[in-house]
Design a protein around this motif. Structure first.
Motif, PDB file in Angstrom:
ATOM      1  N   SER A 148      38.143  11.661  37.575  1.00 13.76           N
ATOM      2  CA  SER A 148      37.598  13.798  36.999  1.00 13.76           C
ATOM      3  C   SER A 148      37.885  14.228  35.902  1.00 13.76           C
ATOM      4  N   PHE A 149      39.066  13.812  35.050  1.00 15.14           N
ATOM      5  CA  PHE A 149      39.354  14.554  33.888  1.00 15.14           C
ATOM      6  C   PHE A 149      38.710  14.083  33.045  1.00 15.14           C
ATOM      7  N   ALA A 150      37.820  13.142  33.087  1.00 16.47           N
ATOM      8  CA  ALA A 150      37.568  12.918  31.584  1.00 16.47           C
ATOM      9  C   ALA A 150      35.993  13.593  31.072  1.00 16.47           C
ATOM     10  N   MET A 151      35.239  14.333  32.176  1.00 18.27           N
ATOM     11  CA  MET A 151      34.330  14.460  32.485  1.00 18.27           C
ATOM     12  C   MET A 151      34.337  16.228  32.494  1.00 18.27           C
ATOM     13  N   SER A 152      33.806  17.012  31.610  1.00 15.20           N
ATOM     14  CA  SER A 152      33.921  18.398  31.305  1.00 15.20           C
ATOM     15  C   SER A 152      32.888  19.318  32.872  1.00 15.20           C
ATOM     16  N   PRO A 153      33.773  20.086  32.746  1.00 13.96           N
ATOM     17  CA  PRO A 153      32.740  20.995  33.783  1.00 13.96           C
ATOM     18  C   PRO A 153      31.485  21.142  33.822  1.00 13.96           C
ATOM     19  N   ASP A 154      31.117  21.095  32.948  1.00 16.75           N
ATOM     20  CA  ASP A 154      29.308  20.822  32.671  1.00 16.75           C
ATOM     21  C   ASP A 154      28.676  19.696  32.493  1.00 16.75           C
ATOM     22  N   GLY A 155      29.618  18.440  33.054  1.00 16.28           N
ATOM     23  CA  GLY A 155      29.059  17.115  33.498  1.00 16.28           C
ATOM     24  C   GLY A 155      29.148  16.300  32.003  1.00 16.28           C
ATOM     25  N   SER A 156      29.174  16.673  30.669  1.00 21.70           N
ATOM     26  CA  SER A 156      29.351  16.600  29.302  1.00 21.70           C
ATOM     27  C   SER A 156      30.844  15.310  29.166  1.00 21.70           C
ATOM     28  N   ILE A 157      30.673  14.639  28.293  1.00 25.67           N
ATOM     29  CA  ILE A 157      32.105  13.524  28.407  1.00 25.67           C
ATOM     30  C   ILE A 157      33.267  15.202  27.721  1.00 25.67           C
ATOM     31  N   ASN A 158      34.217  14.682  28.041  1.00 27.31           N
ATOM     32  CA  ASN A 158      35.601  15.307  27.814  1.00 27.31           C
ATOM     33  C   ASN A 158      35.876  14.281  26.708  1.00 27.31           C
ATOM     34  N   SER A 159      35.888  14.427  25.916  1.00 23.99           N
ATOM     35  CA  SER A 159      35.902  14.019  24.594  1.00 23.99           C
ATOM     36  C   SER A 159      37.255  14.209  24.445  1.00 23.99           C
ATOM     37  N   ALA A 160      37.953  15.408  24.591  1.00 18.93           N
ATOM     38  CA  ALA A 160      39.299  15.548  24.169  1.00 18.93           C
ATOM     39  C   ALA A 160      40.537  14.743  25.226  1.00 18.93           C
ATOM     40  N   GLY A 161      40.043  14.610  26.475  1.00 14.44           N
ATOM     41  CA  GLY A 161      40.827  14.368  26.680  1.00 14.44           C
ATOM     42  C   GLY A 161      40.878  12.163  27.001  1.00 14.44           C
ATOM     43  N   TRP A 162      39.211  11.783  26.607  1.00 12.11           N
ATOM     44  CA  TRP A 162      39.087  10.366  26.732  1.00 12.11           C
ATOM     45  C   TRP A 162      40.306  10.107  25.534  1.00 12.11           C
ATOM     46  N   ARG A 163      39.961  10.995  24.387  1.00 11.69           N
ATOM     47  CA  ARG A 163      40.718  10.889  22.603  1.00 11.69           C
ATOM     48  C   ARG A 163      42.658  10.929  23.710  1.00 11.69           C
ATOM     49  N   ASP A 164      42.989  11.454  24.363  1.00 19.94           N
ATOM     50  CA  ASP A 164      44.323  12.201  24.817  1.00 19.94           C
ATOM     51  C   ASP A 164      44.349  10.210  25.547  1.00 19.94           C
ATOM     52  N   PHE A 165      43.695   9.856  26.448  1.00 17.05           N
ATOM     53  CA  PHE A 165      43.773   9.031  27.164  1.00 17.05           C
ATOM     54  C   PHE A 165      43.668   7.308  26.801  1.00 17.05           C
ATOM     55  N   SER A 166      42.837   7.096  25.556  1.00 15.09           N
ATOM     56  CA  SER A 166      42.644   6.414  24.920  1.00 15.09           C
ATOM     57  C   SER A 166      43.612   5.816  23.827  1.00 15.09           C
ATOM     58  N   LEU A 167      43.960   6.740  23.010  1.00 15.40           N
ATOM     59  CA  LEU A 167      44.204   6.923  21.910  1.00 15.40           C
ATOM     60  C   LEU A 167      45.398   7.369  21.085  1.00 15.40           C
ATOM     61  N   ARG A 168      45.426   8.353  21.607  1.00 13.43           N
ATOM     62  CA  ARG A 168      47.140   9.755  20.933  1.00 13.43           C
ATOM     63  C   ARG A 168      47.956   9.143  21.756  1.00 13.43           C
ATOM     64  N   THR A 169      47.763   9.614  22.584  1.00 19.45           N
ATOM     65  CA  THR A 169      49.174   8.947  23.933  1.00 19.45           C
ATOM     66  C   THR A 169      50.357   8.126  23.482  1.00 19.45           C
ATOM     67  N   VAL A 170      49.426   6.503  23.405  1.00 19.39           N
ATOM     68  CA  VAL A 170      50.667   5.197  22.746  1.00 19.39           C
ATOM     69  C   VAL A 170      50.467   5.924  21.426  1.00 19.39           C
ATOM     70  N   HIS A 171      50.205   6.973  20.279  1.00 18.77           N
ATOM     71  CA  HIS A 171      50.235   6.831  19.141  1.00 18.77           C
ATOM     72  C   HIS A 171      51.541   7.589  19.126  1.00 18.77           C
ATOM     73  N   GLU A 172      51.196   8.746  19.942  1.00 18.63           N
ATOM     74  CA  GLU A 172      52.513  10.301  20.015  1.00 18.63           C
ATOM     75  C   GLU A 172      53.883   9.834  21.167  1.00 18.63           C
ATOM     76  N   LEU A 173      53.636   8.827  21.718  1.00 22.32           N
ATOM     77  CA  LEU A 173      54.677   8.256  22.557  1.00 22.32           C
ATOM     78  C   LEU A 173      55.769   8.044  21.648  1.00 22.32           C
ATOM     79  N   ALA A 174      55.090   6.803  20.955  1.00 23.33           N
ATOM     80  CA  ALA A 174      55.997   6.196  19.427  1.00 23.33           C
ATOM     81  C   ALA A 174      56.104   7.263  18.414  1.00 23.33           C
ATOM     82  N   VAL A 175      55.813   8.216  17.929  1.00 23.56           N
ATOM     83  CA  VAL A 175      56.241   8.704  17.056  1.00 23.56           C
ATOM     84  C   VAL A 175      57.316  10.142  17.323  1.00 23.56           C
ATOM     85  N   LYS A 176      56.672  10.797  18.196  1.00 27.43           N
ATOM     86  CA  LYS A 176      57.848  11.546  18.759  1.00 27.43           C
ATOM     87  C   LYS A 176      58.647  10.595  19.467  1.00 27.43           C
ATOM     88  N   THR A 177      58.516   9.899  19.836  1.00 29.88           N
ATOM     89  CA  THR A 177      60.360   9.115  20.933  1.00 29.88           C
ATOM     90  C   THR A 177      61.443   8.723  19.422  1.00 29.88           C
TER      91      THR A 177
END
Length: 626
Positions: free
Chosen positions: A188-217
């Motif tokens: 559900s987090f990947a869909m915006s309240p208006d039913g559109s694609i939550n691009s920020a949520g997809w970006r964090d889920f798909s891409l940013r998390t794995v990179h930021e985990l390396a950088v910050k750790t």
């Protein structure tokens, strides 16, 4: 429910809830019990106290939420009283919680509204740090309590959690919430309240998390110990395996070594195709007044398939060493067809079992084993059993291997309401979530999916084969909007060039993710990277007979509950990866073992297969890799 695993966090009793949550997220629980390698770290200015909140500021988007020191034996709790089930610290540790913004603004009650990516980082004592980073992937749709100041994520990832890794190995370890905290409402987090694609949520889920985990750790370790880590490892299974692939493809400089277990790569493809068994049931059976096969019927036919294909050296193994060679066809087997049922090839049913099947049910199982097609067609297994033909516009994805539990008996034995793939009770909810996101229609999902425009209403039941195929294509077309969630780019040249090493393994009896997807990816990498030798110089792939789905939870994934396959020890796999990265020792000889009764089996680097020569079929010396 409990994963078999190496040395767990010391605990007063087994935490069944923790392992159940870990299991239901299809992974995210990993670890190793390599002995600690104490070092004489240089004292640093950062202490394990509230001063770290202001002194550690790697960038404007990062906030330190909580810092807490644990002494060896302390209960791993932030609030409340410890019980016999509470894990305890295996050594002196420092726990730091971070929030990495910017997140996604929106209504407070919307699943898509987040403050950023949560991380929980565990640091061993400064005199015990082995100069390594060993971070873990997530599972399922992610989510978690990494940003909570009252709960520890280690209580969820109780099997091989970051706290355990930091204590047992002496490595800095960490986990993330993949950019959201909601573990109840799936995708559900990947869909915006208006039913559109939550691009920020997809970006964090798909891409940013794995990179930021390396950088910050890495940044926190460097600041805390006063010196940079010498090696960094990513370790993930299922969705965490997809993250591992994403790291190698998109952030090749982040990790020296990557451990990939049964990866959920090709995310929109294989997960959309997980709806196919349910559509087969609806269109071929329910629409014609024919009952969906029961669990007992699924087991009866699957175990007959096993017994018809599992002979090695004159003995029944109880599971399939090589399901690609099994062409069992229940539509031509009188022993599983009900009395008087006319099967294919002139066969007439003679089964006396209460779990016998009719012709339509037997045909449905052939479709499920073959995999998703655009029109519901299935070839004769004697000609094509699902391992013979490449994907195409008519053949969309692979099916579950013959002999594999069609409803994931291991999960359902501990959580009877949980459905996976061909479960009689309905779809795996991650699959119906992905379907809803592909079509941007929340009502397609099950009731766990919530959105302001409408909640899940199981409208997937109305889909035709052609409409499911359209949803499959739609998911592919949305890869850019979904931040490349499929993570299936075969170009690993940058990862190879920086000296990275990767070990990838997948169980042949994986109930959730067909292993053929991993086979297909490795073949494409081999083609892209200049051939097998060039690929195996940095990336090796292993298929494990009998192994099911569950990160660090090696279990029998076949439909035969009495099967005892031999599995590799996960700490040995991770040690092999470290030896390859740090000492240049290629993992050419790996072994799978079972202890009760004693069994062994070689692991062969794909494309070589385990091949019986002679002798005891339950002993590795009787096989070769060829």
């Amino acid at each position: 429910m409990e994963f078999p695993h190496p040395r767990p966090i010391p605990t007063r009793a087994t935490s069944a809830l923790a392992t159940l949550i870990c299991l239901l997220t299809l992974g995210g629980c990993g670890g190793s019990d390599d002995p600690p390698a104490p070092t004489s770290g240089t004292p640093a200015s950062l202490g394990c106290d509230d001063s770290l909140k202001t002194e550690f500021k790697p960038d404007a988007d990062t906030t330190v939420l909580l810092v807490k020191a644990f002494q060896k034996g302390d209960p791993l709790l932030l609030t409340g009283a410890a019980t016999d089930a509470t894990p305890v610290a295996g050594s002196d540790l420092c726990m730091v919680k971070l929030s990495v913004g910017p997140g996604n603004a929106g209504p407070a009650d919307a699943p898509s509204t987040t403050s950023g990516i949560g991380m929980e980082i565990w640091l061993p004592a400064k005199t015990r740090w082995n100069k390594r980073i060993h971070v873990l992937g997530s599972g399922g749709w992610g989510g978690g309590v990494e940003t909570s100041t009252t709960q520890l994520a280690t209580l969820i990832n109780a099997s091989g959690s970051p706290a355990e890794i930091a204590a047992s190995e002496g490595s800095v370890s960490a986990s993330s919430d993949t950019g959201h905290t909601d573990r109840l409402h799936g995708g559900s987090f990947a869909m915006s309240p208006d039913g559109s694609i939550n691009s920020a949520g997809w970006r964090d889920f798909s891409l940013r998390t794995v990179h930021e985990l390396a950088v910050k750790t890495k940044a926190l370790a460097t600041a805390y110990y006063g010196s940079a880590p010498s090696h960094a490892y990513f370790d993930g299974g299922s969705m965490g395996g997809r993250q591992a692939m994403q790291a190698a493809q998109s952030y090749p400089a982040d990790y020296d070594g990557i451990m990939v277990a049964f990866p959920a790569m090709n995310w929109t493809r294989f997960i959309t195709a997980e709806m196919y068994p349910q559509i087969v049931y609806q269109r071929d059976l329910v629409d014609n007044g024919i009952p969906i096969p029961t669990i007992a019927q699924l087991d009866f036919v699957s175990n007959t398939a096993i017994s018809s294909c599992d002979m090695v050296g004159g003995q029944h193994m109880g599971y399939l060493i090589d399901p690609s060679q099994c062409r069992y066809d229940p539509t031509r087997d009188a022993t599983v067809l009900c009395p008087g049922v006319d099967g294919n090839g002139g066969v007439r049913g003679t089964s006396s079992s209460a779990n016998c099947v009719n012709l339509a049910q037997a045909s449905a199982l052939n479709k499920i084993w073959y995999g998703m097609t655009a029109d519901g067609s299935v070839p004769d297994p004697a000609i094509d059993n699902g391992w013979d033909t490449a994907l195409s516009s008519s053949r969309r994805w692979y099916g579950t291997s013959r002999g594999t539990s069609l409803y994931d008996a291991w999960i359902r034995s501990l959580s009877p309401t949980t459905n996976v793939n061909a479960s009689p009770g309905g779809p795996f909810t991650i699959a119906s979530d992905v379907l809803a996101l592909n079509l941007q229609d929340p009502t397609m999902a099950e009731s766990n999916f919530v959105n302001a425009t409408g909640n899940g209403a199981a409208r997937w039941k109305r889909l035709s084969y052609a409409e499911l195929s359209h949803a499959f294509e739609r998911g592919i077309s949305l890869q850019a909007a979904f931040s490349n969630i499929d993570a299936n780019n075969p170009d690993l040249s940058a990862f190879k060039a920086r000296g990275g090493k990767m070990i990838h393994y997948h169980g042949l009896d994986d109930e959730a993710i067909p292993p053929q997807g991993s086979v297909d990816y490795y073949n494409r990498v081999t083609s892209k990277m200049g051939g097998l030798s060039a690929t195996q110089s940095f990336y090796k792939f292993y298929l494990v007979p009998g192994m099911g789905h569950g990160f660090n939870g090696y279990h029998n994934g076949s439909a035969n509950p009495n099967a005892i396959p031999a599995f590799p020890k996960r700490e040995e796999l991770f040690a092999a990866l470290q030896d390859w990265v740090e000492n240049g020792v290629s993992p050419d000889s790996l072994m799978a073992r079972a202890s009760s009764p004693a069994k062994s089996m070689p692991l062969c680097a794909y494309p070589k297969k385990i091949t019986f020569v002679n002798g005891d079929p339950f002993h590795a010396s009787s096989y070769t890799c060829s």
